[in-house]
Write an enzyme that holds these catalytic residues in place. Structure first.
Site, PDB file in Angstrom:
ATOM      1  N   ASP A  57      24.485  29.649  -0.722  1.00 29.12           N
ATOM      2  CA  ASP A  57      23.730  29.976  -2.035  1.00 29.12           C
ATOM      3  C   ASP A  57      24.426  31.098  -2.694  1.00 29.12           C
ATOM      4  O   ASP A  57      24.330  30.929  -3.964  1.00 29.12           O
ATOM      5  CB  ASP A  57      22.312  30.497  -1.556  1.00 29.12           C
ATOM      6  CG  ASP A  57      21.468  29.422  -0.696  1.00 29.12           C
ATOM      7  OD1 ASP A  57      22.179  28.235  -0.909  1.00 29.12           O
ATOM      8  OD2 ASP A  57      20.506  29.569  -0.448  1.00 29.12           O
TER       9      ASP A  57
ATOM     10  N   GLU B  29       5.727  12.985  19.251  1.00 27.46           N
ATOM     11  CA  GLU B  29       6.575  12.106  18.791  1.00 27.46           C
ATOM     12  C   GLU B  29       8.073  12.750  18.658  1.00 27.46           C
ATOM     13  O   GLU B  29       8.136  14.000  18.493  1.00 27.46           O
ATOM     14  CB  GLU B  29       6.108  11.555  17.414  1.00 27.46           C
ATOM     15  CG  GLU B  29       4.946  10.929  17.277  1.00 27.46           C
ATOM     16  CD  GLU B  29       4.216  10.535  16.018  1.00 27.46           C
ATOM     17  OE1 GLU B  29       5.002  10.670  14.886  1.00 27.46           O
ATOM     18  OE2 GLU B  29       3.115   9.984  16.061  1.00 27.46           O
TER      19      GLU B  29
ATOM     20  N   LYS C 236      10.946  13.650  16.289  1.00 29.62           N
ATOM     21  CA  LYS C 236      11.126  14.195  14.942  1.00 29.62           C
ATOM     22  C   LYS C 236      12.437  13.650  14.444  1.00 29.62           C
ATOM     23  O   LYS C 236      13.515  14.142  14.820  1.00 29.62           O
ATOM     24  CB  LYS C 236      11.010  15.737  14.835  1.00 29.62           C
ATOM     25  CG  LYS C 236      10.967  16.114  13.402  1.00 29.62           C
ATOM     26  CD  LYS C 236      10.561  17.616  13.351  1.00 29.62           C
ATOM     27  CE  LYS C 236      10.508  18.095  11.753  1.00 29.62           C
ATOM     28  NZ  LYS C 236      11.800  17.863  10.727  1.00 29.62           N
TER      29      LYS C 236
END
Ligand SMILES: [Zn+2]
Length: 512
Positions: free
Chosen positions: A15, A98, A100
């Site tokens: 950045d 679940e 990802k």
């Protein structure tokens, strides 16, 4: 963050560097207003929508998940949630764990059972209309079983095998490689030309109903079964759990199977199953209170350090590189990684021939974390940084207070080579086809000796590099010409830190 740079799905500068480039660009535009492009980055304010895509406002926001990094935090989440359930007289709270999937989140809208629109997640509120690109994904049904209005959410991804194949092909074609499967999926879905997307092996797993008309479900599990029945490709790994113990076991199980899964994951999601209870729990400004994402620690593997070679960068810095026995970590084959500098090697006490532990997390560069000293045989060899540049033979010096060793040669061919490679790379001038191999050949045959020469290349010259090279040459000439239309910031990126900076900018400005 604004800008095409972030839209390239290739985050390779920090950045801070990005901000510095913007300052440079602003100053340059002030100085040379005639060079300013009307689509300049300096004119854009925020927004994630890539130029050329229509905006889509998500009726139901696509929220991100709260990340947790330990099982204790998962436990805290479950305890708090169960307490909240008690307060609301909800009995037997159940959860679904679940995988990802590590891809790009998207929403698909169906009207009367027909696929009408699809969008990327974007910032969660506003995404990009990528309908035409999504239509190229074979596992997205254009028509579903029931004639209903429904919006579903899924993760667009590229399988591990397809990713390897795709990068192999790119390597053969002298194209820049994708850093990982997620970047490849994101870059492929966010193409302005859906013919390009069509060539990419994209797939999707659906994991949520965002909105549905005229139908209600009691549980998430029920919802997933219905999605399956409608003809969607539903996230295949889902484990139904009742207790904290079961949840932890499920997380463990997914972690153990991680390597064998055909697709990359970046965690396991623990979700409350009861949909009414989800409504009671609600959301914070950014994340739902009914789910957390458990992030697995970075994957580690043992391998052999076969050799240490030195590379000369475009600013003359000599960087030691580890040549490793190829090993698969976090979905990609690793055979090389940076050792940063002399101090890093000393600190780790690395010797050529050592058994080392390497780790890789997501798109982070693989790193050597540890030397298995107990596995030494006595045949390992100490490494010393070279006293002269391995390419031009000029003296290599380490300035006081610096970790880097630099080549002092003014006309070091390695510096020139690296400068040219950087200049043509995707984040700089983005000249497709002008990869390391071709640049080396052009230098060897003295067809180029600086950046400007690229723009004077002749079709016949390039064609002579390859057998039946005419088509390749024409494509490359086209790519070179196309690069002349690049935004000014790309040119700045291209020649930034280049040793021939001032000489180049004058000549290139004339050319472009
Ligand atoms: Zn040198």
């Amino acid at each position: 963050m604004p800008g095409k740079y972030y839209d390239e799905d290739k985050p390779e500068i920090s950045d801070f560097e990005y901000d510095m480039l913007m300052v440079e660009l602003r100053n340059l535009e002030k100085e040379f207003p005639e060079l300013k492009n009307k689509d300049s980055l300096t004119e854009k304010v925020g927004g994630h929508v890539k130029k050329g895509f229509k905006e889509v406002t998500h009726e139901i926001p696509l929220l991100s998940l709260q990340d947790v990094f330990s099982l204790e935090e998962v436990e805290d989440f479950v305890i708090k949630t169960n307490e909240k359930a008690k307060e609301n007289n909800i009995e037997d709270v159940t959860y679904v764990v679940e995988t990802k999937i590590d891809g790009l989140s998207s929403a698909l809208e169906y009207k009367n059972g027909k696929f009408i629109r699809g969008a990327t997640r974007g910032n969660g509120q506003i995404g990009e209309d990528v309908t035409e690109n999504l239509k190229t994904i074979k596992t997205i049904p254009m028509k579903i079983q029931d004639n209903i209005d429904i919006t579903v959410r899924g993760e667009v991804f590229i399988s591990k095998d397809d990713f390897e194949k795709m990068n192999q092909e790119r390597e053969n074609n002298e194209e820049e490689l994708f850093a990982n499967a997620r970047n490849a999926a994101a870059g492929s879905l966010r193409q302005l030309d859906s013919n390009v997307t069509k060539e990419r092996p994209l797939d999707i797993y659906i994991f949520n109903v965002q909105k549905i008309e005229g139908k209600e479900f009691n549980s998430h599990y029920e919802e997933l079964e219905y999605l399956n029945k409608l003809g969607f490709n539903v996230n295949p790994v889902r484990i139904y759990c009742k207790t904290i113990k079961e949840i932890e076991k499920a997380i463990q199980k997914i972690g153990d199977q991680r390597e064998k899964l055909t697709f990359g994951i970046d965690g396991a999601v623990v979700k409350v199953d009861n949909l009414k209870f989800r409504e009671i729990l609600g959301n914070t400004a950014k994340t739902p209170r009914w789910a957390v994402a458990y992030k697995y620690p970075p994957e580690q593997k043992e391998t052999k350090l076969k050799d240490i070679i030195c590379q000369v960068g475009r600013t003359g810095v000599i960087t030691p590189m580890a040549i490793l026995e190829p090993v698969k970590v976090a979905g990609s084959t690793i055979s090389k990684t940076t050792l940063h500098n002399e101090d890093f090697i000393k600190e780790k006490d690395l010797k050529v021939g050592d058994t080392v532990v390497i780790q890789k997390a997501g798109d982070v560069i693989p790193e050597i974390v540890e030397v298995k000293k107990e596995k030494r045989t006595g045949n390992e060899i100490d490494f010393e940084m070279p006293k002269v540049c391995p390419v031009c033979g000029a003296k290599a010096v380490r300035e006081e207070g610096e970790a880097a060793i630099r080549c002092t040669g003014i006309e070091c061919p390695a510096k020139l080579f690296r400068n040219l490679v950087h200049f043509a790379s995707k984040e700089a001038m983005d000249i497709d086809g002008l990869g390391e191999n071709i640049i080396q050949q052009l230098l060897d045959r003295k067809l180029i000796s600086n950046i400007v020469d690229i723009y004077n290349l002749k079709l016949e010259d390039i064609a002579s590099l390859k057998k039946n090279g005419k088509k390749f040459a024409q494509n490359l000439i086209d790519a070179i010409n196309k690069s002349k239309e690049n935004d000014l910031y790309k040119l700045i990126t291209a020649i930034r830190n280049s040793s021939c900076w001032s000489k180049s900018i004058k000549n290139i400005s004339k050319k472009i």
